[in-house]
Design a protein around this motif. Structure first.
Motif, PDB file in Angstrom:
ATOM      1  N   GLU A   1      33.071   6.984 -26.062  1.00  0.00           N
ATOM      2  CA  GLU A   1      31.759   6.435 -26.363  1.00  0.00           C
ATOM      3  C   GLU A   1      31.800   5.788 -27.733  1.00  0.00           C
ATOM      4  N   LEU A   2      31.101   4.673 -27.858  1.00  0.00           N
ATOM      5  CA  LEU A   2      31.123   3.927 -29.111  1.00  0.00           C
ATOM      6  C   LEU A   2      29.710   3.438 -29.406  1.00  0.00           C
ATOM      7  N   PRO A   3      28.835   4.284 -29.945  1.00  0.00           N
ATOM      8  CA  PRO A   3      27.465   3.847 -30.251  1.00  0.00           C
ATOM      9  C   PRO A   3      27.458   2.905 -31.442  1.00  0.00           C
ATOM     10  N   ILE A   4      27.252   1.627 -31.178  1.00  0.00           N
ATOM     11  CA  ILE A   4      27.245   0.638 -32.260  1.00  0.00           C
ATOM     12  C   ILE A   4      25.941   0.684 -33.026  1.00  0.00           C
ATOM     13  N   GLY A   5      24.858   1.093 -32.361  1.00  0.00           N
ATOM     14  CA  GLY A   5      23.614   1.365 -33.070  1.00  0.00           C
ATOM     15  C   GLY A   5      22.834   0.158 -33.519  1.00  0.00           C
ATOM     16  N   GLN A   6      22.931  -0.950 -32.785  1.00  0.00           N
ATOM     17  CA  GLN A   6      22.160  -2.142 -33.157  1.00  0.00           C
ATOM     18  C   GLN A   6      21.273  -2.587 -31.988  1.00  0.00           C
ATOM     19  N   ALA A   7      20.762  -1.589 -31.249  1.00  0.00           N
ATOM     20  CA  ALA A   7      19.993  -1.908 -30.038  1.00  0.00           C
ATOM     21  C   ALA A   7      18.783  -2.780 -30.330  1.00  0.00           C
ATOM     22  N   ASN A   8      18.135  -2.579 -31.468  1.00  0.00           N
ATOM     23  CA  ASN A   8      16.901  -3.301 -31.754  1.00  0.00           C
ATOM     24  C   ASN A   8      17.111  -4.475 -32.705  1.00  0.00           C
ATOM     25  N   VAL A   9      18.365  -4.756 -33.029  1.00  0.00           N
ATOM     26  CA  VAL A   9      18.638  -5.801 -34.013  1.00  0.00           C
ATOM     27  C   VAL A   9      19.369  -6.986 -33.383  1.00  0.00           C
ATOM     28  N   MET A  10      20.435  -6.712 -32.633  1.00  0.00           N
ATOM     29  CA  MET A  10      21.269  -7.774 -32.086  1.00  0.00           C
ATOM     30  C   MET A  10      21.475  -7.553 -30.595  1.00  0.00           C
ATOM     31  N   SER A  11      21.575  -8.661 -29.866  1.00  0.00           N
ATOM     32  CA  SER A  11      21.921  -8.556 -28.459  1.00  0.00           C
ATOM     33  C   SER A  11      23.386  -8.152 -28.322  1.00  0.00           C
TER      34      SER A  11
ATOM     35  N   ILE B   1      29.252  -8.844 -29.768  1.00  0.00           N
ATOM     36  CA  ILE B   1      30.607  -9.231 -29.389  1.00  0.00           C
ATOM     37  C   ILE B   1      31.059 -10.453 -30.175  1.00  0.00           C
ATOM     38  N   SER B   2      30.189 -11.447 -30.275  1.00  0.00           N
ATOM     39  CA  SER B   2      30.543 -12.668 -31.016  1.00  0.00           C
ATOM     40  C   SER B   2      30.849 -12.357 -32.474  1.00  0.00           C
ATOM     41  N   GLU B   3      30.064 -11.470 -33.071  1.00  0.00           N
ATOM     42  CA  GLU B   3      30.302 -11.110 -34.467  1.00  0.00           C
ATOM     43  C   GLU B   3      31.637 -10.397 -34.631  1.00  0.00           C
ATOM     44  N   LEU B   4      31.968  -9.491 -33.701  1.00  0.00           N
ATOM     45  CA  LEU B   4      33.233  -8.774 -33.777  1.00  0.00           C
ATOM     46  C   LEU B   4      34.413  -9.724 -33.578  1.00  0.00           C
ATOM     47  N   VAL B   5      34.254 -10.708 -32.693  1.00  0.00           N
ATOM     48  CA  VAL B   5      35.310 -11.698 -32.508  1.00  0.00           C
ATOM     49  C   VAL B   5      35.516 -12.494 -33.784  1.00  0.00           C
ATOM     50  N   ASN B   6      34.413 -12.895 -34.420  1.00  0.00           N
ATOM     51  CA  ASN B   6      34.504 -13.688 -35.645  1.00  0.00           C
ATOM     52  C   ASN B   6      35.118 -12.899 -36.800  1.00  0.00           C
TER      53      ASN B   6
ATOM     54  N   GLY C   1      46.381  -9.436 -36.197  1.00  0.00           N
ATOM     55  CA  GLY C   1      46.251  -9.367 -34.749  1.00  0.00           C
ATOM     56  C   GLY C   1      45.303 -10.421 -34.229  1.00  0.00           C
ATOM     57  N   THR C   2      44.769 -10.188 -33.044  1.00  0.00           N
ATOM     58  CA  THR C   2      43.876 -11.151 -32.405  1.00  0.00           C
ATOM     59  C   THR C   2      42.628 -10.450 -31.893  1.00  0.00           C
ATOM     60  N   ALA C   3      41.539 -11.184 -31.819  1.00  0.00           N
ATOM     61  CA  ALA C   3      40.288 -10.690 -31.243  1.00  0.00           C
ATOM     62  C   ALA C   3      39.712 -11.804 -30.392  1.00  0.00           C
ATOM     63  N   ALA C   4      39.304 -11.468 -29.173  1.00  0.00           N
ATOM     64  CA  ALA C   4      38.815 -12.500 -28.269  1.00  0.00           C
ATOM     65  C   ALA C   4      37.769 -11.910 -27.333  1.00  0.00           C
ATOM     66  N   GLU C   5      36.843 -12.767 -26.915  1.00  0.00           N
ATOM     67  CA  GLU C   5      35.878 -12.373 -25.897  1.00  0.00           C
ATOM     68  C   GLU C   5      36.529 -12.525 -24.531  1.00  0.00           C
ATOM     69  N   VAL C   6      36.370 -11.523 -23.673  1.00  0.00           N
ATOM     70  CA  VAL C   6      36.931 -11.557 -22.330  1.00  0.00           C
ATOM     71  C   VAL C   6      35.841 -11.186 -21.335  1.00  0.00           C
TER      72      VAL C   6
ATOM     73  N   ALA D   1      33.032  -8.848 -22.890  1.00  0.00           N
ATOM     74  CA  ALA D   1      33.553  -7.691 -23.612  1.00  0.00           C
ATOM     75  C   ALA D   1      34.484  -8.213 -24.699  1.00  0.00           C
ATOM     76  N   LEU D   2      34.950  -7.319 -25.552  1.00  0.00           N
ATOM     77  CA  LEU D   2      35.836  -7.690 -26.655  1.00  0.00           C
ATOM     78  C   LEU D   2      37.220  -7.104 -26.421  1.00  0.00           C
ATOM     79  N   ARG D   3      38.258  -7.903 -26.651  1.00  0.00           N
ATOM     80  CA  ARG D   3      39.641  -7.417 -26.627  1.00  0.00           C
ATOM     81  C   ARG D   3      40.284  -7.677 -27.983  1.00  0.00           C
TER      82      ARG D   3
END
Length: 227
Positions: free
Chosen positions: A108-118, A123-128, A134-139, A146-148
């Motif tokens: 489980e990975l509660p990111i905790g931004q339910a009321n702030v970001m979609s 995902i886009s922010e984590l990719v950026n 290494g590499t980060a990409a949306e899949v 999702a994020l890889r």
């Protein structure tokens, strides 16, 4: 096929959220649940899945090998549970007489931004943000974004400098791949699938790359269950 259940917070009555997930595992791989049933799963692995031992181990040492393996699995399971793990997956049967050094954890990975970001924005922010070295990409996974992330972990990163010298020497650099997956219709709730392997000792070798491809193939079978 492996399925897993975990406790869910009560969603609104009109919303249906997944209660579990499915993965199709390669031959010789097993799931160790970390919330409950861990001891029973380890017993099954020890006495049902480990009839074979690596080449070069005398028959008289087979039980000691199994018990040593059991202790290693228990340590892995405890560490994974402390980090929010739901399930630990790893190979328990040799391939071509060799035991693979690899595992992955669903947590489980509660990111905790339910009321702030979609979820898409997260995902886009984590990719950026990317991954150092290494590499980060949306899949696309299970029909949704999702994020890889893929990267190498050095020996120094694996063990703190305060660890005993023998323990530091025993550590190996690892190739790591993480998937970060939003839970549908449950904003702010995510799961991660975290893979790690030292491969054949060279994290950039063809053999290590094959293990990464195997993991990616397993993740491609990921499905949510709503029962």
């Amino acid at each position: 096929m492996s399925t897993s259940d975990w406790e869910q917070q009560s969603p609104p009555a009109e919303v249906t959220v997944p209660r579990s997930y499915e993965l199709i595992l390669p031959p010789g791989w097993v799931r160790i649940p970390l919330r409950e049933g861990t001891k029973e799963a380890l017993e099954r692995i020890l006495f049902s899945h480990m009839e074979q031992v690596p080449e070069g181990i005398p028959r008289d040492d087979a039980m000691r090998f199994r018990l040593d393996t059991r202790r290693q699995l228990e340590r892995q399971a405890r560490a994974a549970k402390r980090n929010g793990g739901l399930d630990l997956y790893l190979p328990v049967l040799p391939r071509g007489g060799i035991f693979l050094m690899a595992s992955f954890i669903v947590a489980e990975l509660p990111i905790g931004q339910a009321n702030v970001m979609s979820q898409q924005a997260v995902i886009s922010e984590l990719v950026n943000e990317g991954v150092p070295g290494g590499t980060a990409a949306e899949v696309d996974l299970a029909g949704a974004p999702a994020l890889r992330r893929a990267y190498g972990s050095t020996l120094e990163e694996e063990k703190p400098s305060s660890a005993p010298e023998a323990e530091q020497q025993a550590a190996l650099p690892t190739r790591r791949v993480d998937y970060v997956i939003p839970v549908p219709d449950d904003p702010g709730r995510w799961i991660s699938i975290n893979f790690s392997t030292p491969g054949d000792g060279d994290i950039d070798s063809e053999f290590t790359g094959v293990l990464v491809e195997l993991f990616d193939a397993v993740v491609s079978t990921f499905k949510w269950r709503y029962e």
